[in-house]
Design a protein around this motif. Structure first.
Motif, PDB file in Angstrom:
ATOM      1  N   ALA A  30       0.833  -1.207   0.000  1.00 58.77           N
ATOM      2  CA  ALA A  30       0.000   0.000   0.000  1.00 58.77           C
ATOM      3  C   ALA A  30       0.867   1.256   0.000  1.00 58.77           C
ATOM      4  CB  ALA A  30      -0.923   0.002   1.213  1.00 58.77           C
ATOM      5  N   VAL A  31       2.075   1.156   0.540  1.00 61.23           N
ATOM      6  CA  VAL A  31       2.997   2.291   0.576  1.00 61.23           C
ATOM      7  C   VAL A  31       3.363   2.725  -0.831  1.00 61.23           C
ATOM      8  CG1 VAL A  31       5.326   2.994   1.275  1.00 61.23           C
ATOM      9  CG2 VAL A  31       3.917   1.638   2.817  1.00 61.23           C
ATOM     10  N   HIS A  32       3.459   1.780  -1.752  1.00 65.64           N
ATOM     11  CA  HIS A  32       3.858   2.081  -3.124  1.00 65.64           C
ATOM     12  C   HIS A  32       2.680   2.433  -4.028  1.00 65.64           C
ATOM     13  CE1 HIS A  32       7.825   0.673  -2.159  1.00 65.64           C
ATOM     14  NE2 HIS A  32       7.400  -0.531  -1.876  1.00 65.64           N
ATOM     15  N   GLY A  33       1.490   2.086  -3.606  1.00 67.38           N
ATOM     16  CA  GLY A  33       0.320   2.253  -4.463  1.00 67.38           C
ATOM     17  C   GLY A  33      -0.174   3.682  -4.553  1.00 67.38           C
ATOM     18  N   VAL A  34      -1.071   3.887  -5.474  1.00 71.52           N
ATOM     19  CA  VAL A  34      -1.671   5.207  -5.655  1.00 71.52           C
ATOM     20  C   VAL A  34      -2.875   5.386  -4.753  1.00 71.52           C
ATOM     21  CG1 VAL A  34      -0.847   5.550  -7.989  1.00 71.52           C
ATOM     22  CG2 VAL A  34      -3.008   4.363  -7.622  1.00 71.52           C
ATOM     23  N   ASP A  35      -3.338   4.300  -4.159  1.00 67.33           N
ATOM     24  CA  ASP A  35      -4.498   4.362  -3.273  1.00 67.33           C
ATOM     25  C   ASP A  35      -4.078   4.844  -1.893  1.00 67.33           C
ATOM     26  OD1 ASP A  35      -6.055   3.395  -5.303  1.00 67.33           O
ATOM     27  OD2 ASP A  35      -5.860   1.322  -4.676  1.00 67.33           O
ATOM     28  N   LYS A  36      -4.102   6.134  -1.712  1.00 71.94           N
ATOM     29  CA  LYS A  36      -3.761   6.712  -0.427  1.00 71.94           C
ATOM     30  C   LYS A  36      -5.063   7.226   0.172  1.00 71.94           C
ATOM     31  CE  LYS A  36       1.001   7.463  -1.555  1.00 71.94           C
ATOM     32  NZ  LYS A  36       2.148   8.332  -1.551  1.00 71.94           N
ATOM     33  N   LEU A  37      -5.574   6.496   1.133  1.00 71.88           N
ATOM     34  CA  LEU A  37      -6.925   6.712   1.620  1.00 71.88           C
ATOM     35  C   LEU A  37      -7.061   7.750   2.717  1.00 71.88           C
ATOM     36  CD1 LEU A  37      -7.799   2.922   1.852  1.00 71.88           C
ATOM     37  CD2 LEU A  37      -8.281   4.482  -0.025  1.00 71.88           C
ATOM     38  N   PHE A  38      -5.969   8.084   3.387  1.00 70.47           N
ATOM     39  CA  PHE A  38      -6.050   8.960   4.539  1.00 70.47           C
ATOM     40  C   PHE A  38      -5.455  10.324   4.209  1.00 70.47           C
ATOM     41  CE2 PHE A  38      -5.940   4.598   5.958  1.00 70.47           C
ATOM     42  CZ  PHE A  38      -7.064   4.537   6.763  1.00 70.47           C
ATOM     43  N   GLU A  39      -6.302  11.356   4.241  1.00 72.15           N
ATOM     44  CA  GLU A  39      -5.882  12.699   3.843  1.00 72.15           C
ATOM     45  C   GLU A  39      -5.752  13.611   5.052  1.00 72.15           C
ATOM     46  OE1 GLU A  39      -7.385  16.325   0.938  1.00 72.15           O
ATOM     47  OE2 GLU A  39      -8.142  14.306   0.637  1.00 72.15           O
ATOM     48  N   CYS A  40      -4.683  14.381   5.070  1.00 74.17           N
ATOM     49  CA  CYS A  40      -4.443  15.340   6.141  1.00 74.17           C
ATOM     50  C   CYS A  40      -5.398  16.520   5.982  1.00 74.17           C
ATOM     51  CB  CYS A  40      -2.984  15.822   6.112  1.00 74.17           C
ATOM     52  SG  CYS A  40      -2.631  17.097   7.345  1.00 74.17           S
ATOM     53  N   GLU A  41      -6.122  16.825   7.033  1.00 74.53           N
ATOM     54  CA  GLU A  41      -7.087  17.929   6.984  1.00 74.53           C
ATOM     55  C   GLU A  41      -6.419  19.299   6.963  1.00 74.53           C
ATOM     56  OE1 GLU A  41      -8.753  18.641  11.261  1.00 74.53           O
ATOM     57  OE2 GLU A  41      -8.404  16.494  11.018  1.00 74.53           O
ATOM     58  N   TYR A  42      -5.133  19.348   7.300  1.00 71.12           N
ATOM     59  CA  TYR A  42      -4.422  20.622   7.351  1.00 71.12           C
ATOM     60  C   TYR A  42      -3.764  20.997   6.022  1.00 71.12           C
ATOM     61  CZ  TYR A  42      -5.016  19.719  12.303  1.00 71.12           C
ATOM     62  OH  TYR A  42      -5.553  19.434  13.531  1.00 71.12           O
ATOM     63  N   CYS A  43      -3.160  20.007   5.360  1.00 75.62           N
ATOM     64  CA  CYS A  43      -2.392  20.347   4.152  1.00 75.62           C
ATOM     65  C   CYS A  43      -2.803  19.548   2.913  1.00 75.62           C
ATOM     66  CB  CYS A  43      -0.899  20.143   4.403  1.00 75.62           C
ATOM     67  SG  CYS A  43      -0.413  18.415   4.599  1.00 75.62           S
ATOM     68  N   GLY A  44      -3.670  18.536   3.086  1.00 83.21           N
ATOM     69  CA  GLY A  44      -4.124  17.760   1.941  1.00 83.21           C
ATOM     70  C   GLY A  44      -3.226  16.610   1.526  1.00 83.21           C
ATOM     71  N   SER A  45      -2.096  16.414   2.211  1.00 80.38           N
ATOM     72  CA  SER A  45      -1.232  15.267   1.905  1.00 80.38           C
ATOM     73  C   SER A  45      -1.997  13.984   2.167  1.00 80.38           C
ATOM     74  CB  SER A  45       0.025  15.289   2.773  1.00 80.38           C
ATOM     75  OG  SER A  45       0.821  16.403   2.468  1.00 80.38           O
ATOM     76  N   LYS A  46      -1.727  12.960   1.362  1.00 76.45           N
ATOM     77  CA  LYS A  46      -2.438  11.689   1.498  1.00 76.45           C
ATOM     78  C   LYS A  46      -1.470  10.580   1.867  1.00 76.45           C
ATOM     79  CE  LYS A  46      -6.039  13.030  -1.696  1.00 76.45           C
ATOM     80  NZ  LYS A  46      -6.735  12.754  -2.943  1.00 76.45           N
ATOM     81  N   PHE A  47      -1.985   9.622   2.651  1.00 74.65           N
ATOM     82  CA  PHE A  47      -1.155   8.537   3.173  1.00 74.65           C
ATOM     83  C   PHE A  47      -1.880   7.204   3.062  1.00 74.65           C
ATOM     84  CE2 PHE A  47      -0.098  12.493   5.183  1.00 74.65           C
ATOM     85  CZ  PHE A  47       1.277  12.525   5.084  1.00 74.65           C
ATOM     86  N   PRO A  48      -1.125   6.120   2.875  1.00 77.91           N
ATOM     87  CA  PRO A  48      -1.743   4.802   2.731  1.00 77.91           C
ATOM     88  C   PRO A  48      -2.200   4.209   4.055  1.00 77.91           C
ATOM     89  CG  PRO A  48       0.622   4.593   2.574  1.00 77.91           C
ATOM     90  CD  PRO A  48       0.312   6.068   2.648  1.00 77.91           C
ATOM     91  N   ARG A  49      -1.677   4.712   5.172  1.00 82.75           N
ATOM     92  CA  ARG A  49      -2.014   4.159   6.483  1.00 82.75           C
ATOM     93  C   ARG A  49      -2.427   5.275   7.430  1.00 82.75           C
ATOM     94  NH1 ARG A  49       3.340   1.040   6.104  1.00 82.75           N
ATOM     95  NH2 ARG A  49       2.685  -0.879   5.119  1.00 82.75           N
ATOM     96  N   LYS A  50      -3.415   4.972   8.264  1.00 84.56           N
ATOM     97  CA  LYS A  50      -3.872   5.958   9.245  1.00 84.56           C
ATOM     98  C   LYS A  50      -2.748   6.312  10.216  1.00 84.56           C
ATOM     99  CE  LYS A  50      -7.592   7.038  12.393  1.00 84.56           C
ATOM    100  NZ  LYS A  50      -8.873   6.627  12.936  1.00 84.56           N
ATOM    101  N   ARG A  51      -1.970   5.321  10.618  1.00 86.49           N
ATOM    102  CA  ARG A  51      -0.853   5.543  11.541  1.00 86.49           C
ATOM    103  C   ARG A  51       0.125   6.576  10.967  1.00 86.49           C
ATOM    104  NH1 ARG A  51       2.362   0.342  12.114  1.00 86.49           N
ATOM    105  NH2 ARG A  51       2.963   0.983  10.070  1.00 86.49           N
ATOM    106  N   THR A  52       0.402   6.485   9.669  1.00 89.37           N
ATOM    107  CA  THR A  52       1.316   7.421   9.021  1.00 89.37           C
ATOM    108  C   THR A  52       0.710   8.825   8.992  1.00 89.37           C
ATOM    109  OG1 THR A  52       2.017   5.582   7.621  1.00 89.37           O
ATOM    110  CG2 THR A  52       2.760   7.765   6.980  1.00 89.37           C
TER     111      THR A  52
END
Length: 96
Positions: A30-52
């Motif tokens: 999931a780290v390498h994929g384009v499916d980044k499901l978790f978006e930062c509400e402050y800057c819009g960056s997206k991450f594959p894991r909630k922990r990240t």
């Protein structure tokens, strides 16, 4: 049993990192994929894991909870403090 044997049979086809089980490999990919499901509400960056995402969001917080005992510099993430110590305070090996 595989974990105890140290044998890692499952290899990531992107970065060649090896894993004990197919399930851990799938989670890693999931780290390498384009499916980044978790978006930062402050800057819009997206991450594959909630922990990240949660670790990233500490950067936006005013509170910096990690402090260098040698020089007093504050950091929002432990990884920032660790890197700071590694590169700026090499002489003190007791940090590692």
């Amino acid at each position: 049993m595989k974990t105890h044997s140290g044998k890692r049979d499952y290899e990531c086809d992107v970065c060649q990192q090896k894993f004990f089980t197919i399930w851990v490999l799938k989670a890693h990919k999931a780290v390498h994929g384009v499916d980044k499901l978790f978006e930062c509400e402050y800057c819009g960056s997206k991450f594959p894991r909630k922990r990240t995402l949660l670790e990233h969001q500490k950067l936006h917080a005013d509170k910096k909870q990690y402090k260098c005992e040698e020089c007093g510099k504050d950091f929002a993430q432990y990884s920032g403090l660790y890197s700071h110590r590694k590169f700026h305070h090499k002489k003190n090996e007791n940090y590692f």
